[in-house]
Design a protein around this motif. Structure first.
Motif, PDB file in Angstrom:
ATOM      1  N   ASP A  76       0.827  -1.212   0.000  1.00  0.00           N
ATOM      2  CA  ASP A  76       0.000   0.000   0.000  1.00  0.00           C
ATOM      3  C   ASP A  76       0.859   1.259   0.000  1.00  0.00           C
ATOM      4  O   ASP A  76       0.531   2.244  -0.669  1.00  0.00           O
ATOM      5  CB  ASP A  76      -0.929   0.011   1.212  1.00  0.00           C
ATOM      6  CG  ASP A  76      -1.971  -1.083   1.137  1.00  0.00           C
ATOM      7  OD1 ASP A  76      -2.311  -1.509   0.006  1.00  0.00           O
ATOM      8  OD2 ASP A  76      -2.446  -1.520   2.198  1.00  0.00           O
ATOM      9  N   SER A  77       1.968   1.228   0.752  1.00  0.00           N
ATOM     10  CA  SER A  77       2.823   2.412   0.768  1.00  0.00           C
ATOM     11  C   SER A  77       3.524   2.615  -0.570  1.00  0.00           C
ATOM     12  O   SER A  77       3.767   3.753  -0.970  1.00  0.00           O
ATOM     13  CB  SER A  77       3.846   2.319   1.900  1.00  0.00           C
ATOM     14  OG  SER A  77       4.786   1.306   1.637  1.00  0.00           O
ATOM     15  N   LEU A  84       2.457   3.287  -8.034  1.00  0.00           N
ATOM     16  CA  LEU A  84       2.517   2.024  -8.759  1.00  0.00           C
ATOM     17  C   LEU A  84       1.135   1.380  -8.785  1.00  0.00           C
ATOM     18  O   LEU A  84       0.288   1.695  -7.954  1.00  0.00           O
ATOM     19  CB  LEU A  84       3.502   1.069  -8.076  1.00  0.00           C
ATOM     20  CG  LEU A  84       4.950   1.523  -7.979  1.00  0.00           C
ATOM     21  CD1 LEU A  84       5.751   0.540  -7.148  1.00  0.00           C
ATOM     22  CD2 LEU A  84       5.560   1.665  -9.362  1.00  0.00           C
ATOM     23  N   THR A  85       0.933   0.481  -9.711  1.00  0.00           N
ATOM     24  CA  THR A  85      -0.307  -0.282  -9.693  1.00  0.00           C
ATOM     25  C   THR A  85      -0.240  -1.251  -8.516  1.00  0.00           C
ATOM     26  O   THR A  85       0.859  -1.637  -8.080  1.00  0.00           O
ATOM     27  CB  THR A  85      -0.495  -1.076 -11.005  1.00  0.00           C
ATOM     28  OG1 THR A  85       0.548  -2.046 -11.100  1.00  0.00           O
ATOM     29  CG2 THR A  85      -0.491  -0.150 -12.213  1.00  0.00           C
ATOM     30  N   PRO A  86      -1.370  -1.668  -7.971  1.00  0.00           N
ATOM     31  CA  PRO A  86      -1.340  -2.604  -6.843  1.00  0.00           C
ATOM     32  C   PRO A  86      -0.592  -3.903  -7.154  1.00  0.00           C
ATOM     33  O   PRO A  86       0.127  -4.426  -6.304  1.00  0.00           O
ATOM     34  CB  PRO A  86      -2.816  -2.858  -6.543  1.00  0.00           C
ATOM     35  CG  PRO A  86      -3.500  -1.610  -6.996  1.00  0.00           C
ATOM     36  CD  PRO A  86      -2.732  -1.167  -8.210  1.00  0.00           C
ATOM     37  N   LEU A  87      -0.743  -4.418  -8.371  1.00  0.00           N
ATOM     38  CA  LEU A  87      -0.035  -5.649  -8.731  1.00  0.00           C
ATOM     39  C   LEU A  87       1.474  -5.429  -8.755  1.00  0.00           C
ATOM     40  O   LEU A  87       2.242  -6.226  -8.198  1.00  0.00           O
ATOM     41  CB  LEU A  87      -0.513  -6.165 -10.091  1.00  0.00           C
ATOM     42  CG  LEU A  87       0.210  -7.399 -10.617  1.00  0.00           C
ATOM     43  CD1 LEU A  87      -0.008  -8.586  -9.688  1.00  0.00           C
ATOM     44  CD2 LEU A  87      -0.246  -7.727 -12.020  1.00  0.00           C
ATOM     45  N   LEU A  92       6.761  -6.145  -6.293  1.00  0.00           N
ATOM     46  CA  LEU A  92       7.993  -5.507  -5.841  1.00  0.00           C
ATOM     47  C   LEU A  92       8.208  -5.722  -4.338  1.00  0.00           C
ATOM     48  O   LEU A  92       9.312  -6.071  -3.899  1.00  0.00           O
ATOM     49  CB  LEU A  92       7.955  -4.016  -6.166  1.00  0.00           C
ATOM     50  CG  LEU A  92       9.212  -3.216  -5.902  1.00  0.00           C
ATOM     51  CD1 LEU A  92      10.371  -3.726  -6.742  1.00  0.00           C
ATOM     52  CD2 LEU A  92       8.958  -1.757  -6.212  1.00  0.00           C
ATOM     53  N   ALA A  93       7.154  -5.540  -3.560  1.00  0.00           N
ATOM     54  CA  ALA A  93       7.266  -5.675  -2.108  1.00  0.00           C
ATOM     55  C   ALA A  93       7.601  -7.108  -1.708  1.00  0.00           C
ATOM     56  O   ALA A  93       8.543  -7.344  -0.939  1.00  0.00           O
ATOM     57  CB  ALA A  93       5.970  -5.237  -1.437  1.00  0.00           C
ATOM     58  N   TYR A  94       6.847  -8.055  -2.223  1.00  0.00           N
ATOM     59  CA  TYR A  94       7.070  -9.443  -1.803  1.00  0.00           C
ATOM     60  C   TYR A  94       8.278 -10.061  -2.485  1.00  0.00           C
ATOM     61  O   TYR A  94       8.885 -10.987  -1.951  1.00  0.00           O
ATOM     62  CB  TYR A  94       5.798 -10.261  -1.981  1.00  0.00           C
ATOM     63  CG  TYR A  94       4.738  -9.781  -1.018  1.00  0.00           C
ATOM     64  CD1 TYR A  94       4.934  -9.883   0.349  1.00  0.00           C
ATOM     65  CD2 TYR A  94       3.573  -9.182  -1.467  1.00  0.00           C
ATOM     66  CE1 TYR A  94       3.995  -9.414   1.250  1.00  0.00           C
ATOM     67  CE2 TYR A  94       2.624  -8.702  -0.577  1.00  0.00           C
ATOM     68  CZ  TYR A  94       2.840  -8.826   0.780  1.00  0.00           C
ATOM     69  OH  TYR A  94       1.916  -8.362   1.665  1.00  0.00           O
ATOM     70  N   GLY A  95       8.683  -9.547  -3.645  1.00  0.00           N
ATOM     71  CA  GLY A  95       9.954  -9.964  -4.228  1.00  0.00           C
ATOM     72  C   GLY A  95      11.119  -9.503  -3.377  1.00  0.00           C
ATOM     73  O   GLY A  95      12.077 -10.241  -3.148  1.00  0.00           O
TER      74      GLY A  95
END
Length: 131
Positions: A76-77, A84-87, A92-95
């Motif tokens: 979300d941040s 960025l798009t949510p996907l 990016l975050a979980y990678g």
């Protein structure tokens, strides 16, 4: 190297997820700090007799689940801060979590599994403190 026992693999993976949840609830806003004392023993002991690949996977699972629970605000941040798009933000975050937290936790359990086969049972808890 020991052979794969499906039951011990299941126990190690469940132990990793339980350790991750306990670690997450020890952090704010839950702040159940006593839960963090159980995490290293549960994680390392459940994965020490696994084959090396599966020991790494158990630690990787712990790292990704715990960091994902603690940093569930991260996508979300990224959406708000970088538009960025949510996907894309989630990938990016979980990678980043997988690389930055999952890999070191996987190497931790891999190293402990390696050490548990080469150190006496009496010395193993002392060696575990260095991991």
């Amino acid at each position: 190297m020991s052979t794969l026992n499906k039951h011990s693999l299941y126990i190690a993976l469940v132990g990793s997820v339980i350790a991750a949840v306990l670690f997450a609830i020890s952090c704010p806003p839950f702040e159940v700090a006593a839960a963090a004392w159980v995490v290293p023993g549960l994680l390392l002991v459940s994965a020490r007799r696994l084959p090396y690949r599966h020991a790494f996977e158990a630690g990787f699972l712990f790292g990704v689940v715990s960091a994902g629970l603690i940093g569930r605000w991260l996508p979300d941040s990224l959406v708000l801060g970088f538009e960025l798009t949510p996907l894309t933000a989630s990938l990016l975050a979980y990678g980043g979590i997988a690389i930055g937290v999952g890999l070191p936790c996987g190497l931790l359990t891999l190293g402990y599994a390696y050490a548990s086969r080469r150190v006496s049972a009496i010395d193993l808890p002392l060696v575990g403190t260095f991991f």
